[in-house]
Write a protein that holds these residues in place. Structure first.
Motif, PDB file in Angstrom:
ATOM      1  N   GLU A  55       0.847  -1.182   0.000  1.00 55.39           N
ATOM      2  CA  GLU A  55       0.000   0.000   0.000  1.00 55.39           C
ATOM      3  C   GLU A  55       0.886   1.236   0.000  1.00 55.39           C
ATOM      4  OE1 GLU A  55      -3.797   0.967   2.590  1.00 55.39           O
ATOM      5  OE2 GLU A  55      -2.021   1.730   3.636  1.00 55.39           O
ATOM      6  N   PRO A  67      -9.202   2.687  -7.749  1.00 61.07           N
ATOM      7  CA  PRO A  67      -9.422   1.251  -7.983  1.00 61.07           C
ATOM      8  C   PRO A  67      -8.654   0.688  -9.173  1.00 61.07           C
ATOM      9  CG  PRO A  67     -11.517   2.440  -7.737  1.00 61.07           C
ATOM     10  CD  PRO A  67     -10.453   3.462  -7.911  1.00 61.07           C
ATOM     11  N   PRO A  88      -5.217  -1.721  -7.944  1.00 60.00           N
ATOM     12  CA  PRO A  88      -5.385  -3.141  -7.601  1.00 60.00           C
ATOM     13  C   PRO A  88      -5.945  -3.958  -8.756  1.00 60.00           C
ATOM     14  CG  PRO A  88      -6.968  -1.760  -6.406  1.00 60.00           C
ATOM     15  CD  PRO A  88      -5.974  -0.851  -7.032  1.00 60.00           C
ATOM     16  N   GLN A 137      -4.329  -7.082  -7.511  1.00 57.41           N
ATOM     17  CA  GLN A 137      -4.419  -6.803  -6.071  1.00 57.41           C
ATOM     18  C   GLN A 137      -3.052  -6.617  -5.411  1.00 57.41           C
ATOM     19  OE1 GLN A 137      -7.582  -6.230  -5.118  1.00 57.41           O
ATOM     20  NE2 GLN A 137      -8.075  -6.836  -7.233  1.00 57.41           N
ATOM     21  N   THR A 189      -2.011  -1.022  -3.908  1.00 55.75           N
ATOM     22  CA  THR A 189      -3.143  -0.202  -3.504  1.00 55.75           C
ATOM     23  C   THR A 189      -2.631   1.168  -3.089  1.00 55.75           C
ATOM     24  OG1 THR A 189      -4.346  -2.139  -2.689  1.00 55.75           O
ATOM     25  CG2 THR A 189      -5.098   0.007  -1.919  1.00 55.75           C
ATOM     26  N   ARG A 231      -3.660   4.739  -1.063  1.00 54.40           N
ATOM     27  CA  ARG A 231      -4.574   5.284  -0.060  1.00 54.40           C
ATOM     28  C   ARG A 231      -4.281   6.762   0.135  1.00 54.40           C
ATOM     29  NH1 ARG A 231      -3.897   6.165   5.362  1.00 54.40           N
ATOM     30  NH2 ARG A 231      -1.959   4.928   5.376  1.00 54.40           N
TER      31      ARG A 231
END
Length: 204
Positions: free
Chosen positions: A46, A84, A87, A92, A95, A97
Motif C-alpha cells: 500500500e 481502484p 489493484p 491486487q 493499492t 490510499r
C-alpha cells in the motif's frame, strides 16, 4: 557445401556428444536453472498519498471555484475513479490510499516567482499567447509551504488547471527519499490521468 563439410561435421557432432556425456550433471543443472521460474516478492503493498488540490475561488465571477466556472472535472471524483485502477491492473498487488487531502484557494508559484491572479489566469486560458513563460511550478516551494516532508507519505498527487505548470510525473528527493509527484489536470479526464502513469512507467 564443400566436401570437407561431410568429413568434419560428423566429427563435430561426436565432440559435442562427448562433452555432453562427460558433463551430463553440469548440463542438466544448467538446463534446470534456465527453466526454473524466478521467485517474485508478491506480498501486497500500500502506498500513501498527499492529495493537494489547487482550485481557486474566483471572487470576481460570483465566488465560484475555477472547476465550476469552467465546467471542468471535479478532482475528488477523478481521484475516486483512479484509485481502484491500481489493484485491478496489478492483480491486487498495489493499492493507493489518500492519507491526507488539502484544497487550496490559489494558483501555485512558478519557478521564477510569478503567480497568476484570477484575472490573468482566465486571460491565459482564453488566449494562450498571454500565458506566462516559463511555465514550471516551484516544487521545492510546494514541499516547504505545505510541510510535505512531515506528512511522511509515499507520493504527492497534484490537481490543477492547464498552465499551472505541473509535470506529468516528477521524482523528487526533497525529503531525503525519492517521492513521485504526479501532476494532474482537471480540465481533462481519467484517460489522461492514466496516461500520466504510463509515461511514469516508461521513465522507470
Amino acid at each position: 557445401v564443400p566436401p570437407s563439410f561431410f568429413y568434419f561435421f560428423p566429427l563435430f557432432l561426436l565432440i559435442v556428444l562427448a562433452v555432453l556425456a562427460t558433463n551430463f550433471d553440469r548440463v542438466r543443472s544448467f538446463i534446470g536453472f534456465a527453466a526454473s521460474p524466478t521467485i517474485i516478492e508478491d506480498t501486497p503493498v500500500e502506498r500513501t498519498i498527499f492529495l493537494l488540490i489547487f482550485n481557486p475561488v474566483l471572487e470576481n465571477q460570483g465566488s465560484v471555484k475555477l472547476t465550476a466556472y469552467k465546467g471542468w472535472n471535479d478532482p475528488d471524483t477523478l481521484s475516486a475513479q483512479l484509485l481502484p485502477s491500481f489493484p485491478q491492473a496489478s492483480n491486487q498487488y498495489l493499492t493507493y490510499r489518500i492519507a491526507e487531502r488539502q484544497e487550496v484557494d490559489a494558483i501555485p508559484v512558478k519557478t521564477d516567482g510569478f503567480v497568476y491572479t484570477d484575472e490573468t489566469y482566465l486571460n491565459c486560458v482564453g488566449n494562450t499567447s498571454t500565458c506566462h513563460a516559463s511555465d514550471g511550478v516551484n516544487y521545492q516551494k510546494l514541499f516547504t509551504d505545505y510541510n510535505i516532508c512531515a506528512k511522511n507519505v509515499d507520493e504527492v498527487w497534484l490537481w490543477g488547471g492547464p498552465y499551472f505548470g505541473y509535470l506529468e510525473y516528477n521524482p523528487v528527493s526533497f525529503c531525503g527519499k525519492t517521492q513521485f509527484v504526479m501532476g494532474f489536470n482537471y480540465e481533462r479526464g481519467i484517460s489522461e490521468v492514466l496516461h500520466d502513469f504510463g509515461h511514469r512507467m516508461e521513465y522507470v
